[in-house]
Design a protein around this motif. Sequence first.
Motif: not given
Length: 228
Positions: A100, A103, A215-220, A223
């Motif tokens: 996060l 992100v 966490t990073w890839s799904l958030s990006m 977003v």
Amino acid sequence: MRTFIKRSLWDVVPRDQRDTPEALRRRQVVAAAVVLVGALVLGWSLRLEPGGNTFYVAAIVLAGVWAAGAFLSGRLHLGRISGGGEVFIRPILAPVVLGLLMVGVFVLGALVVREVDPLASYVSSVLEYADEGSLTVLAVITFVNGIAEELFFRGAMYAAIPHHPVLWTTLAYVVATLATGNVMLGFAAILLGTVCGLERRASGGVLAPILTHITWSLSMLFVLPLLF
């Protein structure tokens, strides 16, 4: 925060995971072959029509290549990080928090990149896959590929490199990503690969890199379309 960063990325936990010379050579042969195949499949997948069925098939094939290479190479470990004192725990919450934080860094960077036309076009070309395809299917593919990539790059390949594995696995990850022809994905791979490599070095396993990556890839995935 300083203690959190040290435990997640820098403090190496005690472990004994050495391969025999024969097992190491097997890892090296498998890793070399799989990274080439994976780069070709990745480059092919991101040159397909956004939202088309062939793209989804290619993405699944790519995840299969990384995962198969990881498990064919030999043993994989989940890893542990320091929980304070002589206590060592599975890294679960810390990698998610680290993802996060990444992100947040990428969002700040995206606010700058979107004002630079040549760079913004590279990001927009990737986002076409979210615009044209099923976001739910893309989220599942992103999740699965994130796991598969870390199993291979921070699992099999990391264990196959006896010297400076963080550097070399990050470089291999960047080279494979650049097969897409997208320099912004290559830049993202540098940062993500370095952080996940340091997590692998500290924890001795793939669990922390996997959790940070997904966490990073799904958030990006969710977003970035709001910013471009």
